[in-house]
Design a protein around this motif. Structure first.
Motif, PDB file in Angstrom:
ATOM      1  N   TRP A   6       0.818  -1.211   0.000  1.00 34.96           N
ATOM      2  CA  TRP A   6       0.000   0.000   0.000  1.00 34.96           C
ATOM      3  C   TRP A   6       0.850   1.258   0.000  1.00 34.96           C
ATOM      4  CZ3 TRP A   6      -4.403  -0.683  -1.873  1.00 34.96           C
ATOM      5  CH2 TRP A   6      -5.111  -1.871  -1.641  1.00 34.96           C
ATOM      6  N   ILE A  11      -3.298   7.438  -4.748  1.00 38.95           N
ATOM      7  CA  ILE A  11      -4.609   7.780  -5.305  1.00 38.95           C
ATOM      8  C   ILE A  11      -4.666   9.298  -5.351  1.00 38.95           C
ATOM      9  CG2 ILE A  11      -7.105   7.705  -4.999  1.00 38.95           C
ATOM     10  CD1 ILE A  11      -6.777   4.962  -3.717  1.00 38.95           C
ATOM     11  N   ALA A  59      -5.683   5.470  -9.405  1.00 37.35           N
ATOM     12  CA  ALA A  59      -4.779   4.712  -8.535  1.00 37.35           C
ATOM     13  C   ALA A  59      -3.545   4.364  -9.345  1.00 37.35           C
ATOM     14  CB  ALA A  59      -5.460   3.447  -8.024  1.00 37.35           C
ATOM     15  N   LYS A  61       0.360   2.500  -9.007  1.00 41.83           N
ATOM     16  CA  LYS A  61       1.313   1.698  -8.248  1.00 41.83           C
ATOM     17  C   LYS A  61       2.658   1.842  -8.941  1.00 41.83           C
ATOM     18  CE  LYS A  61       2.321  -2.914  -6.544  1.00 41.83           C
ATOM     19  NZ  LYS A  61       3.720  -2.865  -6.910  1.00 41.83           N
ATOM     20  N   GLY A  98      -7.323  -5.405  -3.911  1.00 40.42           N
ATOM     21  CA  GLY A  98      -7.808  -4.400  -2.982  1.00 40.42           C
ATOM     22  C   GLY A  98      -7.827  -2.981  -3.523  1.00 40.42           C
ATOM     23  N   ILE A  99      -7.399  -2.793  -4.764  1.00 41.66           N
ATOM     24  CA  ILE A  99      -7.338  -1.442  -5.338  1.00 41.66           C
ATOM     25  C   ILE A  99      -8.740  -0.866  -5.519  1.00 41.66           C
ATOM     26  CG2 ILE A  99      -6.691  -0.120  -7.397  1.00 41.66           C
ATOM     27  CD1 ILE A  99      -4.197  -1.971  -7.537  1.00 41.66           C
ATOM     28  N   GLN A 102      -9.986   0.385  -2.279  1.00 45.33           N
ATOM     29  CA  GLN A 102      -9.302   1.628  -1.908  1.00 45.33           C
ATOM     30  C   GLN A 102      -9.870   2.808  -2.699  1.00 45.33           C
ATOM     31  OE1 GLN A 102      -6.796   2.349   0.381  1.00 45.33           O
ATOM     32  NE2 GLN A 102      -7.207   0.306   1.179  1.00 45.33           N
ATOM     33  N   GLU A 105     -13.260   3.691  -1.201  1.00 47.67           N
ATOM     34  CA  GLU A 105     -13.082   4.425   0.057  1.00 47.67           C
ATOM     35  C   GLU A 105     -12.623   5.855  -0.220  1.00 47.67           C
ATOM     36  OE1 GLU A 105     -14.056   3.637   3.175  1.00 47.67           O
ATOM     37  OE2 GLU A 105     -14.955   1.975   2.065  1.00 47.67           O
ATOM     38  N   ALA A 106     -11.752   6.022  -1.207  1.00 48.64           N
ATOM     39  CA  ALA A 106     -11.260   7.364  -1.547  1.00 48.64           C
ATOM     40  C   ALA A 106     -12.392   8.242  -2.074  1.00 48.64           C
ATOM     41  CB  ALA A 106     -10.131   7.273  -2.574  1.00 48.64           C
ATOM     42  N   CYS A 137     -18.776  -3.194  -0.665  1.00 50.33           N
ATOM     43  CA  CYS A 137     -18.387  -1.801  -0.408  1.00 50.33           C
ATOM     44  C   CYS A 137     -19.520  -0.976   0.208  1.00 50.33           C
ATOM     45  CB  CYS A 137     -17.919  -1.143  -1.704  1.00 50.33           C
ATOM     46  SG  CYS A 137     -16.373  -1.793  -2.329  1.00 50.33           S
TER      47      CYS A 137
END
Length: 176
Positions: A6, A11, A59, A61, A98-99, A102, A105-106, A137
């Motif tokens: 993480w 993000i 997002a 990475k 899990g992206i 995330q 949530e963002a 979610c």
């Protein structure tokens, strides 16, 4: 399920430099199983008219775009400004890490900070993985248009889902 570092995930709001990768991701993700019709951008400019910089959270990475959540007011009406319609896409090689969670949530945080009370989305009934993800979610089904589309030789429902947020103001306002 592969694990993701993480600390390496960023993000942020979309920028003009993300457009090429976002178009590639859209062409990869939105298929007959996930969209009622092909998503065809005629040009970079066409894409930018529909998804200007800042209308998505992306997002990344290690600098690689791995997904986005798009958002916007579903209508131009002042009485509807407390509602935000979202769509999400995660690159296949980054799915189940899990992206997507995330990103949801963002957008929940971003929306609540901007006085949005409700997130809504639409999903095809044949897209069981997406339905399960959205339920996980916190989204619930609000309605359904039965046999709304004919895709892949079958009739498919369009499912409307929503998630109520706390902290929104009754006057509403659109996202900054």
């Amino acid at each position: 399920m592969p694990q993701l570092n993480w600390d390496a995930l960023t993000i942020r709001p979309s920028e003009i430099r993300d457009v090429r990768e976002l178009i590639v991701l859209d062409n990869m993700i939105w298929t007959e199983d996930t969209s009622p019709g092909p998503l065809m951008w005629r040009s970079r400019e066409d894409y930018l008219m529909h998804a200007p910089p800042g209308s998505q959270l992306v997002a990344l990475k290690d600098g690689e775009l791995c997904g986005y959540v798009g958002f916007g007011c579903p209508s131009g009406m002042e009485s509807n400004r407390h509602v935000c319609e979202v769509n999400i896409a995660v690159h296949p090689k980054f799915q189940r890490m899990g992206i997507g969670g995330q990103l949801i949530e963002a957008i929940k945080s971003h929306a609540a900070e901007n006085r949005i009370r409700k997130l809504r989305l639409r999903v095809l009934s044949c897209n069981e993985p997406a339905l399960a993800f959205y339920r996980k979610c916190g989204f619930v089904e609000e309605g359904r248009l039965r046999e709304e589309f004919f895709l892949g030789g079958r009739y498919v429902d369009e499912v409307f889902m929503s998630c109520m947020l706390t902290g929104g103001k009754e006057d509403g306002s659109h996202l900054a």
